[in-house]
Write an enzyme that holds these catalytic residues in place. Sequence first.
Site, PDB file in Angstrom:
ATOM      1  CG  LEU A  88      -1.849  -1.199   1.394  1.00  0.00           C
ATOM      2  CD1 LEU A  88      -2.688  -1.040   2.658  1.00  0.00           C
ATOM      3  CD2 LEU A  88      -2.741  -1.371   0.177  1.00  0.00           C
ATOM      4  CG  ASP A 190      -1.558  -3.351  18.576  1.00  0.00           C
ATOM      5  OD1 ASP A 190      -1.562  -2.546  19.523  1.00  0.00           O
ATOM      6  OD2 ASP A 190      -0.520  -3.748  18.024  1.00  0.00           O
TER       7      ASP A 190
END
Length: 285
Positions: A88, A190
Amino acid sequence: MDDQWLSQLPIKEITKAVPVGGGDVNQAYRLETKDDTYFLLVQPHTTADFYAGEIAGLKAFEEANVLAPRVLGNGQIDGNAYLLLNFLESGSGSQSDLGELVANLHQHYSKNGKFGFDLPYVSNDESFDNSWTDTWSELFVDHRLDRLRDALLKKHLWNASDDSKYKQVREVILDKLSKHDSEPSLLHGDLWGGNYMFLADGRPALIDPASFYGDREFDLGITTVFGGFDADFYAAYNAVYPLDPGANERLNFYRLYYLMVHTNKFGTMYKSSADSAMNQILENK
């Protein structure tokens, strides 16, 4: 990461392999071929199933239409586990869009109506049992907080006084959660500032999940520990999926959890912050 090792990956004609930041758990590389770019995570001396939980989380994100890396391959080469993802390209974007993305994530619920996940959370420093439970407090307190308390005592990072205070805090948490209607939302698990990114086209994406189904306030509490989320994020989240009354007090439970995780992982540098979080919970009881 020599050519012979790379040649065993399920992609061909790699022209470049460049180490990149991948957190404190994995070795990470940007791989380039003539036609595409990939992100490779490597965990030395580990079996391929080290990444099973992360893969399951990424696939759950995909099913929920939450933008995240796609899993392209997983296995073991010469005794080293790997996870191959699409790369990405990073850019900049809107915290409001990020808030909406997280709110969308949290509106996907477990199919069985329970809290947990099909796989445990496994890392180099700590593992958690994600076995399905009927209540959020059982999963969060019994399977997470208590396990962390035991680990901190075993490592002598907490003493008897810390344990005594924790027992008081535990009772407050159980009492407050018994009065709160928790739903088993799909969580990142997280969600600190290093686990989201904006793509080159400005869209927000979530990375490095430690997913399970739990109370959505768990994720939001973690966002408040180290920063990286501004007022626009929380406003956009609340516009899509308003928080329940008393949420601000309950967020302290998840700040404590995250600070206990970091004390267990990094040592005494986080101990005073965890102690402050316990004091805050007791003050608000």
